[in-house]
Design an enzyme around this catalytic site. Structure first.
Site, PDB file in Angstrom:
ATOM      1  CB  SER A   1     -55.580 -23.746 -55.745  1.00 48.17           C
ATOM      2  OG  SER A   1     -56.709 -23.352 -54.989  1.00 48.17           O
ATOM      3  CE  LYS A   2     -58.942 -22.480 -61.162  1.00 48.11           C
ATOM      4  NZ  LYS A   2     -58.953 -22.770 -62.605  1.00 48.11           N
ATOM      5  NE  ARG A   3     -62.830 -22.387 -55.249  1.00 48.34           N
ATOM      6  CZ  ARG A   3     -63.975 -22.997 -55.013  1.00 48.34           C
ATOM      7  NH1 ARG A   3     -64.083 -24.283 -55.264  1.00 48.34           N
ATOM      8  NH2 ARG A   3     -65.006 -22.348 -54.527  1.00 48.34           N
TER       9      ARG A   3
END
Length: 458
Positions: free
Chosen positions: A229-231
RNA sequence: GACCCGUUCGUCUAGCGGUCUAGGACUCCGCCCUUUCACGGCGGCAACACGGGUUCGAGUCCCGUACGGGUCGCCA
């Protein structure tokens, strides 16, 4: 693989979410590489049919990331082509026209204001270049839906909604219409779309349109196997820019995850990738993203940069760290320590001890000298030999260091360490003699004279 | 839950029936180089998920099991 018969047209179709994920970037890369490999066209199409999720800034970040990677598009935002506009939000009349065709042939019906596509009751097979032949019966599968919250299946209408009551269109429909309208020959996309593909094939069939070639590429996962995910570290392209990666290295690493050149070579420029890339080199299984290896690939690319290119690439990072990139000493310092960095972001910290006006002593370095009783003798010997040098250059300095060691009957290491600490404040760093040359005779001598323990670690 | 896809060292991968005592790379460890730390060089640890077939012979083909991922929206 045999070269495609017709002119290749590929596309990357992001929605403007505000970041370019490495998974998406890799998809863009593969599409771009394939188009370039066979002299075709690479189209950038903005999938912004969902008004709630769109923003102009969101698109700008994606375009910037693609440009940074070097994946220029032949048609798309800012580049009008035969199929403008390339924003789905501006193509409604086209979708209306295609919807009219489905209405005329009886493939759709209204349901509560929405328009549904009547799904056929038969096995629909897809010949995927990567996954092989897959098939599904949409009517059977679509008549039940998994309710994740209730953890049970519920009855549902298998027919696909393709237009909302407000008149806006749904992804599956516009995706198919645009691909056929824009003459896309090869659909290269993430494997998360594999199960959707029979739907798209049904739509193509209803429109009596020829199918594109499908190639579904496996997904990127985190090191622990979870979905990226973007994190997650390394997930967003703009983070690579900030950290000091070079575009070719990021492309190189992304390509190596999910594609193989089939030999032992690992380092490729974008141009070299174009020569080698083909769809039959794409792997079938998901891969875990290894940030450490990505860093290594970047280091390899950095080492291959010629001095001018290296300096140009480094300049923004120096500037950001407050180091004037036009400092006349910079080229020499970079030449001295460039091979020590795997990312350009590491460069300022490496340069700082050499370029700084004052010495910043590392407490650990001072501690290493604490038990030495010969420091005054070493310092005096160094000063004597260095002062006497007719010329201040690395070769002469090295000679002087040897002489100083000889005069004290000491090993080189015994005098190098205190010298290095006195001049740079640290126990490690690049070659000492050239370092001293760059720092300059006056400064070196001054620092030696002022150096005596205990020093307060500034 | 149903359907779809996948499974070679910790990770990325090579391998497309015998040449596999399974090759390369990252990481880790050791040695060398050396004024330190890096770089570089050399070496080491480490894998065919499991069970059945097919075959003279299987990492390579088939089936099953397990595990992983994906899809099942009036998101894309």
């Amino acid at each position: 693989m045999n070269p495609p018969a017709a002119r290749v047209r590929t596309r990357f179709a992001p929605s403007p979410t505000g970041f370019l994920h490495t998974g998406g970037a890799r998809t863009a890369l593969f599409n771009w590489l394939f188009a370039r490999r066979y002299g075709g066209d690479f189209i950038l199409r903005v999938e912004d049919t969902d008004a709630a999720r769109n923003s102009e800034e969101g698109l700008a970040v994606i375009l910037d990331s693609l440009r940074w990677l070097g994946l220029e598009w032949d048609e798309g935002p800012g580049r009008d082509g035969p199929h403008s506009p390339y924003y789905q939000s501006q193509r409604r009349d086209i979708y209306d026209r295609y919807l009219g065709r489905l209405q005329a042939s009886g493939h759709v019906y209204e349901d509560d204001g929405a328009i549904r596509f009547r799904v056929p009751d038969r096995e629909i097979a897809v010949d995927d270049l990567v996954c092989g032949r897959i098939s599904a019966n949409l009517r059977e599968q679509g008549s039940r839906r998994w309710d994740a919250e209730a953890r049970r299946e519920i009855e549902t209408n298998p027919d696909l909604v393709i237009r909302r009551p407000d008149g806006s269109y749904i992804f599956h429909f516009v995706n198919v219409v645009d691909d056929l309208e824009m003459g896309v020959t090869h659909v290269i996309r993430g494997e998360d779309h594999l199960s959707n593909t029979p739907k798209h094939v049904a739509l193509f069939d209803a429109l009596k349109a020829p199918l594109p070639v499908y190639a579904h590429v496996p997904l990127y996962l985190n090191a622990d196997g979870s979905k990226m995910s973007k994190r997650d570290q390394g997930a967003l392209i703009h983070e690579y820019i900030e950290a000091g990666f070079v575009p070719d290295a990021v492309n190189n690493y992304m390509a190596l995850l999910g594609w193989s050149p089939k030999d032992d070579r690992e380092i490729f420029t974008l141009a070299e990738l174009v020569e080698r890339f083909d769809l039959d080199g794409i792997n079938r299984s998901n891969s875990k993203f290894d940030y450490e290896k990505c860093v290594w690939v970047n280091g390899e690319h950095l080492r291959r940069l010629d001095p001018a290119a290296y300096q140009a690439a480094t300049a923004p990072y120096l500037k950001q760290a407050g180091i004037p990139a036009d400092d006349p000493r910079v080229p020499a310092v970079l030449a001295l320590l460039r091979d020590r960095a795997q990312t350009l972001g590491q460069i300022p910290a490496l340069l700082a001890p050499i370029l700084a006006d004052t010495v910043k002593f590392d407490p650990a370095a001072l501690a290493k000298l604490a038990s030495r009783t010969d420091l005054d003798a070493v310092r005096d010997a160094l000063i004597g030999k260095l002062e006497a040098l007719p010329e201040w250059n690395a070769e002469a300095i090295k000679e002087a260091l040897h002489e100083a060691a000889g005069a004290l009957d000491a090993k080189m290491g015994a005098i190098m360490l205190p010298c290095r600490v006195a001049i740079t404040g640290d126990t490690s760093g690049p070659d000492l003699a050239p370092t001293l040359e760059i720092i300059g005779r006056e400064t070196v001598l001054q620092r030696l004279r002022e150096f005596s323990l205990p020093v307060s670690a500034a």
